[in-house]
Design a protein around this motif. Structure first.
Motif, PDB file in Angstrom:
ATOM      1  N   LYS A 181       0.824  -1.196   0.000  1.00  0.00           N
ATOM      2  CA  LYS A 181       0.000   0.000   0.000  1.00  0.00           C
ATOM      3  C   LYS A 181       0.866   1.256   0.000  1.00  0.00           C
ATOM      4  CE  LYS A 181      -4.144  -1.984   2.044  1.00  0.00           C
ATOM      5  NZ  LYS A 181      -5.220  -1.821   3.050  1.00  0.00           N
ATOM      6  N   LEU A 182       0.193   2.368  -0.192  1.00  0.00           N
ATOM      7  CA  LEU A 182       0.883   3.655  -0.198  1.00  0.00           C
ATOM      8  C   LEU A 182       1.315   4.058   1.207  1.00  0.00           C
ATOM      9  CD1 LEU A 182      -1.388   5.863  -2.508  1.00  0.00           C
ATOM     10  CD2 LEU A 182       0.995   5.259  -2.978  1.00  0.00           C
ATOM     11  N   ALA A 183       2.515   4.606   1.279  1.00  0.00           N
ATOM     12  CA  ALA A 183       2.988   5.260   2.499  1.00  0.00           C
ATOM     13  C   ALA A 183       3.939   6.361   2.056  1.00  0.00           C
ATOM     14  CB  ALA A 183       3.688   4.274   3.415  1.00  0.00           C
ATOM     15  N   PHE A 184       3.582   7.613   2.343  1.00  0.00           N
ATOM     16  CA  PHE A 184       4.413   8.729   1.880  1.00  0.00           C
ATOM     17  C   PHE A 184       4.287   9.918   2.810  1.00  0.00           C
ATOM     18  CE2 PHE A 184       0.334   9.266  -0.308  1.00  0.00           C
ATOM     19  CZ  PHE A 184       0.053  10.606  -0.101  1.00  0.00           C
ATOM     20  N   SER A 185       5.268  10.823   2.686  1.00  0.00           N
ATOM     21  CA  SER A 185       5.287  12.076   3.442  1.00  0.00           C
ATOM     22  C   SER A 185       5.485  13.241   2.480  1.00  0.00           C
ATOM     23  CB  SER A 185       6.407  12.076   4.483  1.00  0.00           C
ATOM     24  OG  SER A 185       6.207  11.066   5.449  1.00  0.00           O
ATOM     25  N   CYS A 186       4.741  14.315   2.687  1.00  0.00           N
ATOM     26  CA  CYS A 186       4.891  15.540   1.897  1.00  0.00           C
ATOM     27  C   CYS A 186       5.632  16.580   2.720  1.00  0.00           C
ATOM     28  CB  CYS A 186       3.527  16.095   1.507  1.00  0.00           C
ATOM     29  SG  CYS A 186       2.516  15.008   0.508  1.00  0.00           S
ATOM     30  N   ARG A 187       6.542  17.303   2.073  1.00  0.00           N
ATOM     31  CA  ARG A 187       7.280  18.371   2.747  1.00  0.00           C
ATOM     32  C   ARG A 187       7.587  19.479   1.747  1.00  0.00           C
ATOM     33  NH1 ARG A 187      12.851  17.351   1.435  1.00  0.00           N
ATOM     34  NH2 ARG A 187      13.077  15.241   0.549  1.00  0.00           N
ATOM     35  N   PHE A 188       7.696  20.682   2.255  1.00  0.00           N
ATOM     36  CA  PHE A 188       8.032  21.849   1.438  1.00  0.00           C
ATOM     37  C   PHE A 188       9.466  22.286   1.718  1.00  0.00           C
ATOM     38  CE2 PHE A 188       3.355  23.029   1.591  1.00  0.00           C
ATOM     39  CZ  PHE A 188       3.152  23.043   0.220  1.00  0.00           C
ATOM     40  N   ASN A 189      10.074  22.942   0.722  1.00  0.00           N
ATOM     41  CA  ASN A 189      11.240  23.781   0.985  1.00  0.00           C
ATOM     42  C   ASN A 189      11.319  24.875  -0.066  1.00  0.00           C
ATOM     43  OD1 ASN A 189      12.564  22.909  -1.335  1.00  0.00           O
ATOM     44  ND2 ASN A 189      14.306  22.002  -0.267  1.00  0.00           N
ATOM     45  N   SER A 190      12.219  25.814   0.123  1.00  0.00           N
ATOM     46  CA  SER A 190      12.370  26.927  -0.811  1.00  0.00           C
ATOM     47  C   SER A 190      13.781  27.463  -0.721  1.00  0.00           C
ATOM     48  CB  SER A 190      11.373  28.042  -0.484  1.00  0.00           C
ATOM     49  OG  SER A 190      11.539  29.151  -1.346  1.00  0.00           O
ATOM     50  N   LEU A 191      14.254  28.062  -1.815  1.00  0.00           N
ATOM     51  CA  LEU A 191      15.531  28.768  -1.799  1.00  0.00           C
ATOM     52  C   LEU A 191      15.382  30.155  -1.191  1.00  0.00           C
ATOM     53  CD1 LEU A 191      16.943  27.833  -5.336  1.00  0.00           C
ATOM     54  CD2 LEU A 191      17.600  26.884  -3.122  1.00  0.00           C
ATOM     55  N   LEU A 192      14.148  30.590  -1.005  1.00  0.00           N
ATOM     56  CA  LEU A 192      13.861  31.879  -0.380  1.00  0.00           C
ATOM     57  C   LEU A 192      13.676  31.681   1.122  1.00  0.00           C
ATOM     58  CD1 LEU A 192      11.226  33.140  -2.988  1.00  0.00           C
ATOM     59  CD2 LEU A 192      13.699  33.535  -3.002  1.00  0.00           C
ATOM     60  N   PRO A 193      13.773  32.743   1.912  1.00  0.00           N
ATOM     61  CA  PRO A 193      13.483  32.605   3.341  1.00  0.00           C
ATOM     62  C   PRO A 193      12.069  32.060   3.531  1.00  0.00           C
ATOM     63  CG  PRO A 193      14.484  34.737   2.888  1.00  0.00           C
ATOM     64  CD  PRO A 193      14.188  34.125   1.560  1.00  0.00           C
ATOM     65  N   PHE A 194      11.922  30.986   4.320  1.00  0.00           N
ATOM     66  CA  PHE A 194      10.609  30.359   4.469  1.00  0.00           C
ATOM     67  C   PHE A 194      10.491  29.696   5.833  1.00  0.00           C
ATOM     68  CE2 PHE A 194      13.190  26.743   3.438  1.00  0.00           C
ATOM     69  CZ  PHE A 194      12.544  25.628   3.996  1.00  0.00           C
ATOM     70  N   ARG A 195       9.265  29.386   6.192  1.00  0.00           N
ATOM     71  CA  ARG A 195       8.992  28.585   7.375  1.00  0.00           C
ATOM     72  C   ARG A 195       7.769  27.720   7.074  1.00  0.00           C
ATOM     73  NH1 ARG A 195       8.082  33.846   8.047  1.00  0.00           N
ATOM     74  NH2 ARG A 195       6.048  34.610   8.761  1.00  0.00           N
ATOM     75  N   VAL A 196       7.734  26.565   7.708  1.00  0.00           N
ATOM     76  CA  VAL A 196       6.678  25.588   7.463  1.00  0.00           C
ATOM     77  C   VAL A 196       5.986  25.273   8.777  1.00  0.00           C
ATOM     78  CG1 VAL A 196       6.170  23.230   6.682  1.00  0.00           C
ATOM     79  CG2 VAL A 196       7.895  24.590   5.491  1.00  0.00           C
ATOM     80  N   GLY A 197       4.685  25.112   8.722  1.00  0.00           N
ATOM     81  CA  GLY A 197       3.929  24.758   9.912  1.00  0.00           C
ATOM     82  C   GLY A 197       2.567  24.202   9.550  1.00  0.00           C
TER      83      GLY A 197
END
Length: 560
Positions: A181-197
């Motif tokens: 079955k499927l098992a995955f994680s999504c995540r962001f990043n950027s070359l610009l100043p960023f924050r994730v929440g």
């Protein structure tokens, strides 16, 4: 009767089999993932876009929002003294003192343009092995859908990606059929100043663009990228699960799905851009609200309806033209193999027609009414200092994006450029007055989302053969007439095209000057991005009466 029924059934079966096996002339397809930007597959809706890499262990979508640029509103009054050098430059030219003209014309320069910025990346980390079999990734340019498929450990994994104009979202469907079955994680990043929440039920990335990014061709230099959180453009991106038959968890830096046979993701983007005359930091939109507002309506729909709406919209443009140069006998050959064969001299008419339709696909994907026109890289960019700032280069490239728009039966997709010309006219009036003591409006070699029209060069650092070319307005204005010639829209002609063309004509009339023989010529002039050699061996850049200038002026005058 039985025999007739048998023949009928055989006919239906054979026809269905042939349809199932018939080649699709609208596919670009490959047998391995992309390893660099140029190999990834582009999808877009005119406002947002993605380059889909098709990775096995990790899928990468390089994502863009068309209004995310460095900088803010331009000050067109940046060089009020420039016009004082116009006559000295002309005097030097008519004396054929080209070295002096090249030196003096540098005083008639302003700032460089701003740069189109990359929003970032969405990564999907898949919890399975990386030894894939029967790998294939493809772009169907008629449906504007990227599909990646492969097999691992007796399980077939399929991903579909498209960017919907009706929904204004990137939509991703992942499926697994077979042993696992499927098992995955999504995540962001950027070359610009960023924050994730976390943002309610979505993973949220926010950040800001630079206040200025120097053109990449200026090389390594101090403060090439500068930030100013108070005045810079802000961005926001959200990813959430629309539906899944598995389990999901949302953490501070990741969105996770497991024990699923399918999952559908929605990706939304927004910026604080609020118009070319407004400071994106202090007068900008709430980018988070913009992104959330695009996301919310789609949560009431399912994947099937979202995909149907997307395909219906895209085909309403794409299906206006059917182009064939004969049967496509090589559609079963991968696109890279076909390109290599063609480069080696082999005939492939199917590839030629695919190439034409791919051009239409890119324009539909990057230019929609009410939006921003495609830049040097269309809608897609993943560098903070991209090649030539990924800006609007008006000595051919901005126009080139639209050369086929009318004959390709995509007339309304011309609108972003035509509306952009209206914004250029506002700053271009100041440029015409300050640099040439002329009426009307003009534009030079480069522009950006802020409708900059001045000669670039950082106030004397630019080479005149590109920095000081003054015919961008005249050449762009020919598009105004071309759109009318195809559309015959008299309201558009009266209210938009004619006033803008009149201003471009006025600039040319005021800018033209008599040479030593009494002929009206452009001065200063350049042959865009070219250098000439005088009989004495001088390598010059500034000249008068350039052939290209006069050709553009004649075309504009004829249309007017």
């Amino acid at each position: 009767m039985r025999r007739q029924l048998l023949v009928l059934l055989l006919t239906i079966f054979t026809s269905a089999n042939l349809c199932a096996q018939s080649p699709n002339p609208n596919l670009l397809w490959y047998t391995q993932p992309a390893t660099q930007f140029e190999e990834a597959l582009p999808v877009g809706n005119g406002r947002i876009g993605a380059m889909v890499y098709g990775g096995v262990k990790t899928e990468r979508l390089s994502i863009n929002e068309s209004t995310l640029w460095s900088g803010g509103p331009v000050n067109p009054d940046m060089n009020r003294e420039a016009k004082n050098y116009l006559q000295p430059v002309r005097d030097a030219l008519f004396k054929e003192d080209y070295k002096m003209a090249d030196s003096l014309v540098r005083f008639m320069q302003g700032k460089f343009s701003e740069s189109y910025a990359p929003l970032g990346n969405l990564f999907i980390d898949l919890n399975h092995g990386d030894s894939a079999f029967n790998y294939r990734r493809q772009l169907d340019i008629r449906n504007a859908v990227v599909v990646t498929s492969y097999e691992i450990d007796q399980t077939t994994y399929i991903r579909e990606v498209f960017v919907s104009y009706p929904a204004q979202l990137i939509i991703i469907k992942l499926t697994a059929s077979g042993k696992n079955k499927l098992a995955f994680s999504c995540r962001f990043n950027s070359l610009l100043p960023f924050r994730v929440g976390r943002d309610n039920d979505a993973l949220h990335m926010k950040g800001n663009a630079p206040i200025h990014a120097e053109p990449n061709y200026r090389g390594n230099m101090p403060d090439a990228i500068r930030y100013d959180n108070e005045n810079a453009m802000r961005f926001s991106s959200l990813v959430k699960v629309l539906s899944t038959d598995g389990m999901q968890t949302l953490r501070d830096t990741s969105l996770n799905v497991f024990s699923a046979t399918e999952a559908v993701l929605l990706v939304s983007m927004g910026t604080s851009f609020n118009g070319f005359e407004k400071n994106p930091g202090k007068q900008g939109l709430n980018e988070g609200v913009v992104a959330r507002n695009y996301l919310q309506p789609a949560t009431q729909k399912d994947f099937v309806s979202l995909k149907q709406e997307h395909i219906k919209d895209f085909r309403s443009f794409f299906d206006r033209v059917y182009f064939s140069l004969g049967a496509d006998s090589l559609s079963a050959v991968s696109t890279i193999e076909r390109l290599n064969r063609f480069a080696g001299g082999a005939s492939d008419n199917g590839l030629v027609s695919l190439y034409y339709q791919y051009g239409r696909y890119l324009l539909i994907s990057s230019s929609r009414p009410g939006g921003i026109p495609p830049n040097l890289q269309g809608l897609w960019n993943e560098q903070v200092r991209p090649p030539w700032s990924s800006n609007y280069t008006t000595n051919i490239n901005a126009q080139m994006n639209y050369w086929g728009v009318e004959t390709a039966n995509l007339s309304e997709l011309h609108r972003p450029l035509l509306d952009f010309i209206g914004r250029l006219e506002k700053t271009g009036k100041v440029t015409a007055r300050n640099f040439y003591n002329a009426g009307g409006w003009t534009c030079h070699h480069n522009s950006d989302i802020w409708a900059m029209t001045n000669p670039v060069g950082d106030f004397g650092q630019g080479s005149p053969c590109w920095a000081n070319w003054p015919m961008g307005g005249a050449w762009l204005a020919t598009h105004l007439w071309e759109h009318f010639a195809f559309s015959m829209d008299t309201n558009y002609l009266r209210n938009q095209a004619y006033p803008l063309m009149k201003g471009a004509v006025q600039f040319c009339l005021d800018f033209l000057t008599k040479d030593k023989k009494g002929n009206l010529v452009t001065a200063p002039s350049t042959s865009p991005e070219n250098v000439y050699i005088t009989p004495t061996g001088y390598h010059g850049q500034t000249l008068y009466g350039g052939t290209a200038d006069h050709a553009m002026i004649r075309e504009l005058f004829n249309g007017f």
